[in-house]
Design a protein around this motif. Structure first.
Motif, PDB file in Angstrom:
ATOM      1  N   ARG A   1       0.868  -1.168   0.268  1.00 47.87           N
ATOM      2  CA  ARG A   1       0.043  -0.132  -0.007  1.00 47.87           C
ATOM      3  C   ARG A   1       0.713   1.319   0.034  1.00 47.87           C
ATOM      4  NH1 ARG A   1      -0.136   1.681   5.488  1.00 47.87           N
ATOM      5  NH2 ARG A   1       0.581   0.063   6.990  1.00 47.87           N
ATOM      6  N   ARG A   2       2.143   1.113   0.209  1.00 50.15           N
ATOM      7  CA  ARG A   2       2.912   2.284   0.147  1.00 50.15           C
ATOM      8  C   ARG A   2       3.543   2.550  -1.131  1.00 50.15           C
ATOM      9  NH1 ARG A   2       3.749  -1.085   4.128  1.00 50.15           N
ATOM     10  NH2 ARG A   2       3.586  -0.227   6.655  1.00 50.15           N
ATOM     11  N   TRP A   3       3.350   1.643  -2.132  1.00 51.98           N
ATOM     12  CA  TRP A   3       3.655   1.940  -3.368  1.00 51.98           C
ATOM     13  C   TRP A   3       3.299   2.989  -4.024  1.00 51.98           C
ATOM     14  CZ3 TRP A   3       7.397   0.328  -6.711  1.00 51.98           C
ATOM     15  CH2 TRP A   3       7.248   0.696  -8.135  1.00 51.98           C
ATOM     16  N   GLU A   4       2.290   3.573  -4.128  1.00 51.92           N
ATOM     17  CA  GLU A   4       1.737   4.868  -4.739  1.00 51.92           C
ATOM     18  C   GLU A   4       2.515   5.899  -4.151  1.00 51.92           C
ATOM     19  OE1 GLU A   4      -0.054   5.029  -7.284  1.00 51.92           O
ATOM     20  OE2 GLU A   4      -0.494   2.682  -7.194  1.00 51.92           O
ATOM     21  N   ARG A   5       2.681   6.066  -2.710  1.00 49.29           N
ATOM     22  CA  ARG A   5       3.486   7.095  -2.464  1.00 49.29           C
ATOM     23  C   ARG A   5       4.985   7.065  -2.799  1.00 49.29           C
ATOM     24  NH1 ARG A   5       5.064   7.694   3.867  1.00 49.29           N
ATOM     25  NH2 ARG A   5       6.330   5.844   3.266  1.00 49.29           N
ATOM     26  N   LEU A   6       5.522   5.834  -2.999  1.00 43.34           N
ATOM     27  CA  LEU A   6       7.089   5.973  -3.387  1.00 43.34           C
ATOM     28  C   LEU A   6       6.961   6.238  -4.897  1.00 43.34           C
ATOM     29  CD1 LEU A   6       9.778   4.209  -2.616  1.00 43.34           C
ATOM     30  CD2 LEU A   6       8.973   2.657  -4.533  1.00 43.34           C
ATOM     31  N   ALA A   7       5.947   5.767  -5.720  1.00 38.62           N
ATOM     32  CA  ALA A   7       6.106   6.315  -7.137  1.00 38.62           C
ATOM     33  C   ALA A   7       5.995   7.775  -7.212  1.00 38.62           C
ATOM     34  CB  ALA A   7       4.765   5.329  -7.851  1.00 38.62           C
ATOM     35  N   ALA A   8       5.094   8.515  -6.608  1.00 34.65           N
ATOM     36  CA  ALA A   8       4.881   9.815  -6.639  1.00 34.65           C
ATOM     37  C   ALA A   8       6.153  10.438  -6.022  1.00 34.65           C
ATOM     38  CB  ALA A   8       3.713  10.144  -5.535  1.00 34.65           C
ATOM     39  N   ARG A   9       6.783  10.157  -5.373  1.00 36.89           N
ATOM     40  CA  ARG A   9       8.207  10.732  -4.909  1.00 36.89           C
ATOM     41  C   ARG A   9       8.783  10.425  -5.901  1.00 36.89           C
ATOM     42  NH1 ARG A   9       8.658   8.740   1.514  1.00 36.89           N
ATOM     43  NH2 ARG A   9       7.472  10.457   2.192  1.00 36.89           N
ATOM     44  N   LYS A  10       8.961   9.114  -6.687  1.00 34.77           N
ATOM     45  CA  LYS A  10      10.107   9.206  -7.771  1.00 34.77           C
ATOM     46  C   LYS A  10       9.740  10.004  -9.063  1.00 34.77           C
ATOM     47  CE  LYS A  10      13.072   6.872  -9.628  1.00 34.77           C
ATOM     48  NZ  LYS A  10      14.619   6.813  -9.038  1.00 34.77           N
ATOM     49  N   ALA A  11       8.582  10.059  -9.181  1.00 32.47           N
ATOM     50  CA  ALA A  11       8.110  11.153 -10.168  1.00 32.47           C
ATOM     51  C   ALA A  11       8.329  12.597  -9.923  1.00 32.47           C
ATOM     52  CB  ALA A  11       6.702  11.061 -10.471  1.00 32.47           C
ATOM     53  N   ARG A  12       8.453  13.026  -8.520  1.00 34.01           N
ATOM     54  CA  ARG A  12       8.736  14.276  -8.243  1.00 34.01           C
ATOM     55  C   ARG A  12      10.212  14.529  -8.174  1.00 34.01           C
ATOM     56  NH1 ARG A  12       7.061  17.400  -2.756  1.00 34.01           N
ATOM     57  NH2 ARG A  12       7.763  19.426  -3.236  1.00 34.01           N
ATOM     58  N   PHE A  13      10.989  13.853  -7.600  1.00 34.25           N
ATOM     59  CA  PHE A  13      12.460  14.130  -7.597  1.00 34.25           C
ATOM     60  C   PHE A  13      13.642  13.452  -8.483  1.00 34.25           C
ATOM     61  CE2 PHE A  13      10.365  14.293  -3.141  1.00 34.25           C
ATOM     62  CZ  PHE A  13      10.473  15.497  -3.039  1.00 34.25           C
TER      63      PHE A  13
END
Length: 534
Positions: A493-505
């Motif tokens: 369930r933490r994947w979406e947060r990880l992917a969003a952080r990757k897309a941002r940084f």
């Protein structure tokens, strides 16, 4: 200044043209203005695991954070879609996590250390702290901080690791139950994002980046400097070991010890597979002890267990360390007459694995393959995980320690990128406890062929898969997975947060390709929807 920067960018362009040539690497050392690139070296494709050997096309030895920023800024704005970048600290990775096949490896030890110690009351921050380069080793920080009577609160067992490297993973040892992992003891970070932006971040200033890079496996940025929380350092430590022939009693006493942080400063434990294992270099005690247990019990198992705990002599307790140990021991249920202690300096205690390293180096058993497996295991699944290990490990053939000790869930900040097992839903106190299990096997090439090593890796994969399933519910620490789908399952369930952080940084997926979490994409196909300046 403008001309110098322009020349540097042109030189980097020439470098990348060389990277994309059929040669795949720089043929000879070249000086690219402020960037010092060298031809590929053996160290850049070798790590402690000695399992994967991915050669980069070039190595950067930066002299400042700006050097790293310049490189990543160019890559993130160019069309060189194949080039990836990995930061390499002490090279203590296991599965090539700090390698970059045909990319660029940044050797972080080239950054000036410049360790600055600040005692409480010397600045606006009301605590003692150290500002240290991300490429510096923890042993270097220990040396410098002890000059001021101070030391970091949280450690790893082995100190010859880089600050940025362990903060990108988590950083745990026997102090974690008391002070949390190393990533819970950081006040500020300087980070170069995948876009090349150099950002100073804290829990309140650019907090998303701060928490993303802590335990973030290098996916979001490269830590070039860290502000580490310090405490008063004791001069001496009482180092104690107690032995058990019953697993439930062993874990019960470990949980007893971590419930007494006012008395106990360090708790670890390990599995004793046989008498030779006990007296091997990886578990040797620092003083001669005539300990010869009978390796049999009333049951069918010949496996023993050892708790290792320490009490600091720092004047904070109301009794001597001897009296404190006696008080603790009265509450424990170890084997009669099987509790042993030694008084050592604080430095020697923290640096204890170095002695083991030197012993293994002397017989050629340090620079060998290390098919390690580290797992976070919920308290509810620890006995089942122990059974799984004992079913798959041959005591006569296993070489290396098996660490097993408890941590406290509430010492970990859930904003960081580290993934812990979900709570099992039991009693609140049970949910608070989880275990770290380190299966730290060494594979001697003299007796373990390449096929043997592959078998061990397959065995680890099987253990990890079985332990991750419902019933045990474990998660890998220092994770390694064979495919992006496995990574999605790992983060859950933490994947979406990880992917969003990757897309941002790091939207192009330039950083840390060795993990295989995100693919490298070209700038032309990347989304430009992010409005963040980071």
């Amino acid at each position: 200044m403008v001309i110098s920067l322009f020349c540097a960018r042109v030189n980097v362009l020439l470098l990348l043209l060389a990277l994309c040539s059929p040669c795949k690497f720089i043929q000879s050392p070249m000086d690219f203005g402020p960037l010092s690139f060298l031809q590929k070296t053996s160290t850049a494709c070798v790590d402690f695991g000695r399992i994967l050997f991915n050669s980069p096309s070039a190595v950067l030895r930066p002299q400042s954070s700006e050097d790293i920023s310049l490189l990543l800024s160019f890559l993130s704005s160019s069309s060189f879609s194949r080039v990836t970048v990995a930061a390499r600290g002490a090279g203590h990775s296991i599965h090539g996590q700090a390698q970059a096949l045909d990319g660029i490896v940044i050797e972080m030890d080239a950054l000036p250390s410049n360790i600055e110690i600040h005692k409480k009351g010397e600045g606006v921050v009301g605590v003692s702290y150290a500002d240290v380069s991300g490429g510096a080793l923890w042993i270097e920080l220990l040396h410098e901080s002890l000059k001021h009577g101070l030391a970091p609160r949280s450690w790893t067992d082995y100190l010859y690791l880089s600050v940025g490297g362990t903060l990108s993973i988590g950083g745990i040892s026997g102090q974690t139950f008391k002070h949390g992992p190393q990533i819970s003891n950081v006040l500020q970070l300087d980070v170069v994002t995948g876009k090349g932006k150099l950002v100073t971040c804290t829990p309140t200033k650019s907090p998303e980046l701060f928490f993303a890079v802590l335990g973030g496996l290098g996916q979001f940025g490269i830590i070039t400097r860290a502000r580490i929380l310090l405490q008063d350092a004791p001069e001496k430590v009482k180092w104690v070991r107690a032995f058990y022939d019953d697993f439930d009693t062993f874990t019960s006493d470990q949980e007893l010890l971590i419930s007494m942080p006012e008395l106990v400063d360090y708790v670890e434990g390990f599995v004793v597979l046989n008498e030779q294992f006990l007296h091997g270099s990886s578990t040797a005690f620092p003083t001669h002890l005539d300990f010869t247990p009978e390796f049999h019990s009333n049951g069918s198992s010949n496996v023993y267990y050892c708790i290792e705990f320490a009490v600091h002599d720092d004047g904070s307790k109301n009794a001597s360390t001897e009296e404190v140990v006696e008080e603790i021991a009265r509450r424990m249920s170890h084997l009669p007459s099987h509790l042993y202690g030694a008084e050592v300096s604080y430095y020697d205690f923290l640096n204890r694995v170095r002695m083991e390293e030197m012993s293994l180096r002397s017989v050629g058993l340090w620079e060998v393959p290390h098919p390690w497996l580290n797992m976070f295991v919920p308290k509810s699944g620890i006995k089942a995980f122990r059974d799984l290990l004992l079913e798959t490990i041959s005591p006569d053939e296993f070489a290396g320690p098996i660490l097993l000790y408890p941590l406290l869930r509430d010492k970990w900040d859930t904003n960081t990128s580290v993934v812990l097992p979900d709570a099992a839903g039991g009693a609140a106190e049970d949910e608070r406890v989880l275990y770290i299990v380190g299966v730290l096997r060494s594979a001697n090439p003299a007796s373990c062929t390449a096929e043997c090593l592959r078998d061990l890796l397959r065995l680890n994969r099987g253990i990890a898969d079985a332990a991750s399933a419902p019933g045990i519910g474990a998660k890998q620490y220092i994770p390694h997975h064979p495919s992006p789908s496995h990574w999605r399952e790992h983060f859950g369930r933490r994947w979406e947060r990880l992917a969003a952080r990757k897309a941002r940084f790091d939207p192009l997926g330039i950083l840390a390709p060795g993990h295989g979490i995100f693919p490298r994409i070209s700038s032309a196909s990347s989304s430009s929807s992010s409005s963040s300046s980071l």
